[in-house]
Enzyme design. Structure first.
Site, mmCIF file in Angstrom:
data_model
loop_
_atom_site.group_PDB
_atom_site.id
_atom_site.type_symbol
_atom_site.label_atom_id
_atom_site.label_comp_id
_atom_site.label_asym_id
_atom_site.label_seq_id
_atom_site.Cartn_x
_atom_site.Cartn_y
_atom_site.Cartn_z
ATOM 1 N N GLY A 12 33.016 5.157 3.224
ATOM 2 C CA GLY A 12 34.322 5.656 3.350
ATOM 3 C C GLY A 12 34.943 5.749 4.762
ATOM 4 O O GLY A 12 35.830 6.620 5.178
ATOM 5 N N ASN A 14 37.115 3.448 5.456
ATOM 6 C CA ASN A 14 38.636 3.155 5.090
ATOM 7 C C ASN A 14 39.034 4.751 4.867
ATOM 8 O O ASN A 14 40.263 4.924 5.283
ATOM 9 C CB ASN A 14 38.888 2.411 3.962
ATOM 10 C CG ASN A 14 38.834 0.916 3.992
ATOM 11 O OD1 ASN A 14 39.815 0.513 4.925
ATOM 12 N ND2 ASN A 14 37.788 0.185 4.045
ATOM 13 N N ILE A 92 35.378 -2.384 -11.459
ATOM 14 C CA ILE A 92 36.578 -3.396 -11.740
ATOM 15 C C ILE A 92 37.455 -2.390 -13.148
ATOM 16 O O ILE A 92 36.730 -1.685 -14.041
ATOM 17 C CB ILE A 92 35.932 -4.497 -12.677
ATOM 18 C CG1 ILE A 92 35.455 -5.318 -11.492
ATOM 19 C CG2 ILE A 92 37.334 -5.160 -13.462
ATOM 20 C CD1 ILE A 92 34.705 -6.600 -12.279
ATOM 21 N N ASN A 107 44.826 -1.783 -3.219
ATOM 22 C CA ASN A 107 43.190 -2.156 -2.908
ATOM 23 C C ASN A 107 42.987 -2.728 -1.748
ATOM 24 O O ASN A 107 43.981 -3.398 -1.168
ATOM 25 C CB ASN A 107 42.913 -2.949 -4.083
ATOM 26 C CG ASN A 107 41.310 -3.373 -3.945
ATOM 27 O OD1 ASN A 107 40.310 -2.353 -3.525
ATOM 28 N ND2 ASN A 107 40.936 -4.527 -4.008
ATOM 29 N N HIS A 109 40.760 -5.555 0.351
ATOM 30 C CA HIS A 109 39.735 -6.622 -0.017
ATOM 31 C C HIS A 109 39.353 -7.420 1.199
ATOM 32 O O HIS A 109 40.314 -7.768 2.047
ATOM 33 C CB HIS A 109 40.095 -7.402 -1.188
ATOM 34 C CG HIS A 109 39.304 -8.321 -1.506
ATOM 35 N ND1 HIS A 109 37.970 -8.090 -2.201
ATOM 36 C CD2 HIS A 109 38.918 -9.942 -1.249
ATOM 37 C CE1 HIS A 109 37.472 -9.231 -2.166
ATOM 38 N NE2 HIS A 109 37.898 -10.293 -1.645
ATOM 39 N N ASP A 142 45.755 -6.937 -13.189
ATOM 40 C CA ASP A 142 44.450 -7.279 -14.048
ATOM 41 C C ASP A 142 43.635 -8.128 -13.561
ATOM 42 O O ASP A 142 42.408 -8.282 -13.867
ATOM 43 C CB ASP A 142 45.083 -7.732 -15.370
ATOM 44 C CG ASP A 142 45.779 -6.715 -16.037
ATOM 45 O OD1 ASP A 142 46.267 -6.983 -17.133
ATOM 46 O OD2 ASP A 142 45.702 -5.368 -15.577
ATOM 47 N N ASP A 145 40.885 -8.731 -7.898
ATOM 48 C CA ASP A 145 41.378 -9.132 -6.202
ATOM 49 C C ASP A 145 42.569 -10.074 -6.243
ATOM 50 O O ASP A 145 42.630 -10.769 -5.192
ATOM 51 C CB ASP A 145 40.012 -9.757 -5.370
ATOM 52 C CG ASP A 145 39.122 -8.580 -5.461
ATOM 53 O OD1 ASP A 145 37.960 -9.036 -5.544
ATOM 54 O OD2 ASP A 145 39.228 -7.415 -5.197
HETATM 55 C C1 GRF Z 1 34.895 -2.143 3.024
HETATM 56 O O1 GRF Z 1 34.942 -3.494 3.779
HETATM 57 C C2 GRF Z 1 35.976 -2.541 1.978
HETATM 58 O O2 GRF Z 1 36.907 -3.622 2.196
HETATM 59 C C3 GRF Z 1 35.011 -3.259 0.946
HETATM 60 O O3 GRF Z 1 33.801 -2.453 1.085
HETATM 61 C C4 GRF Z 1 33.724 -1.708 2.266
HETATM 62 C C5 GRF Z 1 33.823 -0.715 2.102
HETATM 63 O O4 GRF Z 1 33.701 0.317 3.495
HETATM 64 N N1 GRF Z 1 35.542 -3.144 -0.415
HETATM 65 P P1 GRF Z 1 34.145 1.957 3.043
HETATM 66 O O5 GRF Z 1 33.578 2.698 2.231
HETATM 67 O O6 GRF Z 1 35.488 2.073 3.344
HETATM 68 O O7 GRF Z 1 33.159 2.284 4.569
#
Ligand code: GRF
Length: 219
Positions: A12, A14, A92, A107, A109, A142, A145
């Protein structure tokens, strides 16, 4: 007040950045709900410590992807989110779910899409000897990524990089900046999805916005 929901599966980091920018008023929304498909996701502790409602919807509790996504959609509908952020959400999603949240679903990525969709992007970039790498925020479609890109940032790959050092630099120098910025633009009405086209302040984007388009609060 606009409402934002965040889906997580892991630590978490992000989510943490999103919470910070919501609290500072940089993202004009309240964080209405954090949902994880994993009960052990560290991000749940972060959300709870911030006083944000959380819910665990464990995917192995459902007979099919459709049933899991239906439970997810019901939980989200209960807060009627204006935006849903997939912040390290490792599932997904089905076309029916995506259609229901189309235009509200972003999202993040960890690659310079359309390069390196899928998993283990940092390792693959190193194995291929790429000199540039980064992260992309895109509307979810759909195609895994593969949705229309909104905002993208790059870093140089150095010969000394390991998967860990590269992942950390992409996260800190790119992800934690571009995801809150993109969510802010979406919730302020600066971003729209029209079919497969991203509109930014009414203009169709020919290419994703870049790090130098970031507003000061997100740099
Ligand atoms: C991040 O690098 C994100 O881009 C990828 O998985 C990681 C998740 O990190 N999908 P967090 O859960 O936000 O720490």
């Amino acid at each position: 007040m606009k409402r934002l929901a965040v889906l997580i599966s892991g630590r978490g980091r992000n989510l943490e950045a999103i919470i910070r920018h919501c609290r500072a008023g940089h993202i004009p929304a309240e964080l209405a709900l954090v949902i994880s498909n994993r009960a052990d996701a560290g991000g749940l502790l972060t959300a709870r410590a911030a006083g944000i409602a959380t819910q665990v919807i464990a995917h192995d509790g459902y007979a099919s992807r459709v049933d899991f996504d239906a439970a997810l959609a019901t939980a989200l509908d209960s807060v009627a989110p204006d935006a849903v952020a997939l912040a390290g959400f490792m599932r997904i999603l089905t076309p029916a779910f995506i259609a229901q949240f189309q235009g509200r679903l972003l999202n993040i990525h960890p690659s310079l899409l359309p390069e390196y969709p899928g998993l283990h992007t940092h390792r693959r970039v190193l194995e291929d000897g790429q000199r540039r790498h980064g992260a992309t925020v895109h509307f979810v479609s759909d195609a895994l990524d593969g949705g229309p890109a909104v905002l993208q940032g790059g870093v140089a790959v150095t010969p000394e990089d390991t998967e860990q050092t590269l992942a950390m630099r992409v996260l800190q120098q790119v992800e934690l900046k571009i995801f809150p910025q993109a969510l802010s633009w979406l919730l302020r009405g600066d971003l729209q999805l029209r079919g497969a086209q991203v509109l930014f302040r009414g203009q169709a984007l020919a290419a994703p916005l870049r790090l130098d388009d970031l507003e000061d609060e997100f740099c």
